[in-house]
Design a protein around this motif. Sequence first.
Motif, PDB file in Angstrom:
ATOM      1  N   VAL A 110     -24.845 112.495  59.460  1.00  0.00           N
ATOM      2  CA  VAL A 110     -23.751 113.315  59.986  1.00  0.00           C
ATOM      3  C   VAL A 110     -23.184 112.316  60.865  1.00  0.00           C
ATOM      4  CG1 VAL A 110     -24.586 115.613  59.727  1.00  0.00           C
ATOM      5  CG2 VAL A 110     -24.898 114.315  61.995  1.00  0.00           C
ATOM      6  N   SER A 111     -21.786 112.527  60.793  1.00  0.00           N
ATOM      7  CA  SER A 111     -20.798 111.725  61.725  1.00  0.00           C
ATOM      8  C   SER A 111     -19.865 112.666  62.403  1.00  0.00           C
ATOM      9  CB  SER A 111     -19.966 110.537  60.881  1.00  0.00           C
ATOM     10  OG  SER A 111     -19.205 109.848  61.748  1.00  0.00           O
ATOM     11  N   LEU A 112     -19.946 112.648  64.044  1.00  0.00           N
ATOM     12  CA  LEU A 112     -19.296 113.667  64.673  1.00  0.00           C
ATOM     13  C   LEU A 112     -18.613 113.271  65.928  1.00  0.00           C
ATOM     14  CD1 LEU A 112     -22.665 116.045  64.556  1.00  0.00           C
ATOM     15  CD2 LEU A 112     -20.590 116.203  63.135  1.00  0.00           C
ATOM     16  N   ASN A 113     -17.458 112.439  65.520  1.00  0.00           N
ATOM     17  CA  ASN A 113     -16.637 112.230  66.696  1.00  0.00           C
ATOM     18  C   ASN A 113     -15.584 113.279  66.977  1.00  0.00           C
ATOM     19  OD1 ASN A 113     -17.768 109.616  66.740  1.00  0.00           O
ATOM     20  ND2 ASN A 113     -15.950 108.326  66.824  1.00  0.00           N
ATOM     21  N   ILE A 114     -15.678 114.205  68.053  1.00  0.00           N
ATOM     22  CA  ILE A 114     -15.001 115.267  68.160  1.00  0.00           C
ATOM     23  C   ILE A 114     -14.031 115.226  69.565  1.00  0.00           C
ATOM     24  CG2 ILE A 114     -15.329 117.813  68.492  1.00  0.00           C
ATOM     25  CD1 ILE A 114     -17.809 117.505  66.654  1.00  0.00           C
ATOM     26  N   VAL A 115     -13.099 115.369  69.395  1.00  0.00           N
ATOM     27  CA  VAL A 115     -12.142 115.903  70.872  1.00  0.00           C
ATOM     28  C   VAL A 115     -11.909 117.157  70.896  1.00  0.00           C
ATOM     29  CG1 VAL A 115     -10.210 115.120  72.037  1.00  0.00           C
ATOM     30  CG2 VAL A 115     -11.414 113.499  70.317  1.00  0.00           C
ATOM     31  N   LEU A 116     -12.158 117.728  71.817  1.00  0.00           N
ATOM     32  CA  LEU A 116     -11.804 119.209  72.459  1.00  0.00           C
ATOM     33  C   LEU A 116     -11.127 119.361  73.671  1.00  0.00           C
ATOM     34  CD1 LEU A 116     -15.442 120.790  72.075  1.00  0.00           C
ATOM     35  CD2 LEU A 116     -13.735 120.818  70.301  1.00  0.00           C
ATOM     36  N   GLY A 143     -15.312 112.229  61.011  1.00  0.00           N
ATOM     37  CA  GLY A 143     -16.593 111.986  60.576  1.00  0.00           C
ATOM     38  C   GLY A 143     -16.905 112.861  59.214  1.00  0.00           C
ATOM     39  N   PHE A 144     -17.984 113.215  59.139  1.00  0.00           N
ATOM     40  CA  PHE A 144     -18.507 114.020  58.144  1.00  0.00           C
ATOM     41  C   PHE A 144     -19.846 114.707  58.315  1.00  0.00           C
ATOM     42  CE2 PHE A 144     -20.075 109.832  57.725  1.00  0.00           C
ATOM     43  CZ  PHE A 144     -21.399 110.023  57.185  1.00  0.00           C
ATOM     44  N   ILE A 145     -20.018 115.812  57.444  1.00  0.00           N
ATOM     45  CA  ILE A 145     -21.531 116.101  57.047  1.00  0.00           C
ATOM     46  C   ILE A 145     -21.634 115.744  55.853  1.00  0.00           C
ATOM     47  CG2 ILE A 145     -22.990 118.167  56.989  1.00  0.00           C
ATOM     48  CD1 ILE A 145     -21.313 119.465  59.068  1.00  0.00           C
ATOM     49  N   ASP A 146     -22.813 114.870  55.416  1.00  0.00           N
ATOM     50  CA  ASP A 146     -22.830 114.398  54.213  1.00  0.00           C
ATOM     51  C   ASP A 146     -23.381 115.396  53.163  1.00  0.00           C
ATOM     52  OD1 ASP A 146     -23.389 112.456  52.165  1.00  0.00           O
ATOM     53  OD2 ASP A 146     -25.517 112.377  52.623  1.00  0.00           O
ATOM     54  N   GLN A 147     -22.287 115.407  51.973  1.00  0.00           N
ATOM     55  CA  GLN A 147     -22.487 116.403  51.184  1.00  0.00           C
ATOM     56  C   GLN A 147     -22.357 117.970  51.578  1.00  0.00           C
ATOM     57  OE1 GLN A 147     -25.461 115.096  47.866  1.00  0.00           O
ATOM     58  NE2 GLN A 147     -26.044 113.664  49.113  1.00  0.00           N
ATOM     59  N   PHE A 148     -21.438 118.247  52.406  1.00  0.00           N
ATOM     60  CA  PHE A 148     -21.642 119.449  53.161  1.00  0.00           C
ATOM     61  C   PHE A 148     -21.708 120.558  52.551  1.00  0.00           C
ATOM     62  CE2 PHE A 148     -18.747 122.722  55.104  1.00  0.00           C
ATOM     63  CZ  PHE A 148     -19.885 123.189  56.258  1.00  0.00           C
ATOM     64  N   ARG A 149     -21.219 120.944  51.107  1.00  0.00           N
ATOM     65  CA  ARG A 149     -21.331 122.147  50.441  1.00  0.00           C
ATOM     66  C   ARG A 149     -22.572 122.392  49.758  1.00  0.00           C
ATOM     67  NH1 ARG A 149     -17.102 125.910  50.464  1.00  0.00           N
ATOM     68  NH2 ARG A 149     -17.853 126.470  48.257  1.00  0.00           N
ATOM     69  N   SER A 150     -23.382 121.352  49.582  1.00  0.00           N
ATOM     70  CA  SER A 150     -24.762 121.504  49.013  1.00  0.00           C
ATOM     71  C   SER A 150     -25.743 121.417  50.097  1.00  0.00           C
ATOM     72  CB  SER A 150     -24.810 120.623  47.883  1.00  0.00           C
ATOM     73  OG  SER A 150     -24.765 119.138  48.289  1.00  0.00           O
ATOM     74  N   THR A 151     -25.409 120.980  51.377  1.00  0.00           N
ATOM     75  CA  THR A 151     -26.566 120.652  52.478  1.00  0.00           C
ATOM     76  C   THR A 151     -26.332 121.863  53.568  1.00  0.00           C
ATOM     77  OG1 THR A 151     -25.156 118.917  53.690  1.00  0.00           O
ATOM     78  CG2 THR A 151     -26.795 118.468  51.846  1.00  0.00           C
ATOM     79  N   LEU A 152     -25.691 121.610  54.498  1.00  0.00           N
ATOM     80  CA  LEU A 152     -25.486 122.553  55.670  1.00  0.00           C
ATOM     81  C   LEU A 152     -24.519 123.609  55.750  1.00  0.00           C
ATOM     82  CD1 LEU A 152     -25.938 120.026  58.612  1.00  0.00           C
ATOM     83  CD2 LEU A 152     -27.454 121.123  56.991  1.00  0.00           C
ATOM     84  N   TYR A 153     -23.723 123.787  54.615  1.00  0.00           N
ATOM     85  CA  TYR A 153     -22.577 124.704  54.333  1.00  0.00           C
ATOM     86  C   TYR A 153     -23.002 126.230  54.682  1.00  0.00           C
ATOM     87  CZ  TYR A 153     -19.012 127.605  52.231  1.00  0.00           C
ATOM     88  OH  TYR A 153     -18.059 128.401  52.087  1.00  0.00           O
ATOM     89  N   ARG A 154     -24.055 126.487  54.063  1.00  0.00           N
ATOM     90  CA  ARG A 154     -24.883 127.910  54.078  1.00  0.00           C
ATOM     91  C   ARG A 154     -25.308 128.083  55.501  1.00  0.00           C
ATOM     92  NH1 ARG A 154     -25.839 131.214  48.835  1.00  0.00           N
ATOM     93  NH2 ARG A 154     -27.229 132.599  50.346  1.00  0.00           N
ATOM     94  N   LYS A 155     -26.149 126.906  55.694  1.00  0.00           N
ATOM     95  CA  LYS A 155     -26.809 127.099  57.077  1.00  0.00           C
ATOM     96  C   LYS A 155     -26.034 127.276  58.309  1.00  0.00           C
ATOM     97  CE  LYS A 155     -30.968 126.299  59.385  1.00  0.00           C
ATOM     98  NZ  LYS A 155     -32.092 126.784  59.174  1.00  0.00           N
ATOM     99  N   LEU A 156     -24.952 126.489  58.296  1.00  0.00           N
ATOM    100  CA  LEU A 156     -24.005 126.596  59.288  1.00  0.00           C
ATOM    101  C   LEU A 156     -23.013 127.793  59.492  1.00  0.00           C
ATOM    102  CD1 LEU A 156     -21.623 123.661  60.362  1.00  0.00           C
ATOM    103  CD2 LEU A 156     -20.966 126.135  60.872  1.00  0.00           C
ATOM    104  N   ARG A 157     -22.723 128.467  58.290  1.00  0.00           N
ATOM    105  CA  ARG A 157     -22.143 129.508  58.280  1.00  0.00           C
ATOM    106  C   ARG A 157     -22.920 130.834  58.772  1.00  0.00           C
ATOM    107  NH1 ARG A 157     -17.085 129.407  55.084  1.00  0.00           N
ATOM    108  NH2 ARG A 157     -17.206 131.453  54.571  1.00  0.00           N
TER     109      ARG A 157
END
Length: 263
Positions: free
Chosen positions: A189-195, A117-131
């Motif tokens: 955001v698209s979040l297909n995740i396997v853990l 999946g993806f986080i749309d435009q990750f570097r300019s959107t949620l990058y700093r928020k998440l980190r």
Amino acid sequence: MCRLLGYLGPSVRLDTLLLKPEHSLIAQSYQPREMTAGLLNADGFGLGWYHPEQPIAPCIYRNTTPIWSDQNLTNLAHYVESGCMLAYVRSATVGQSVQLSNCQPYRQGQLLGIHNGFIDQFRSTLYRKLRSHLSDRCYQTIEGTTDSEHIFALVCHELEQTPDLPLQSALTATLKRITNWAAAANISVSLNIVLSDGQSLVASRYAYPNPPPSLYWVQDDLSLPSGVLIASEPTFENKHWTAVAENSLVVVTPDQEVYTETV
């Protein structure tokens, strides 16, 4: 969009999961049937597996070449056996480097994780928020630049904050937190995740606000008696493949019981 799979059950040779199925990850790397973006998964691949007898950290094998061109994979898959394995083939998001640190699975202690999946435009959107939300220890584990590795670090953060938290609860908390941030930023955001922790398997089919990518599971196939396989696309013919409902989890317990939860 990448393609992924996860297995939990009796110990099997990895070629049973990776090489023998007619629509294996190798076939899905050059001829996927249900990808919603991209044509090929040629930007690397990876697999991670747990030792069938010893409680040691899982092993990972990754490469930046297409899975069909790795000459070592056949020998490795014929030799290695495991009762729990995760694997994926990568279609890199535009702007993301094809480098080993950007290949999955990601590993922290006993935990393995893969993401399609993806986080749309990750570097300019949620990058700093998440980190900025991560603990220092989880922050320091990040080696690459992908949204996938940052999402995995966020799962690890949830588990660090509440050590007894079930894996599915940590994944749910991660999905909801990212969704809240995405809604505030007006992005998708698209979040297909396997853990997996080697004992259980948890997978999400989830996206906001659009439909998520495909995800299926099957149990007790003749080639995998008592085992459970989760995959982006069915890897072999079996009428019992079940599509995971949108915005839900599928949980496989240590005794291979399967149940679903709505996120």
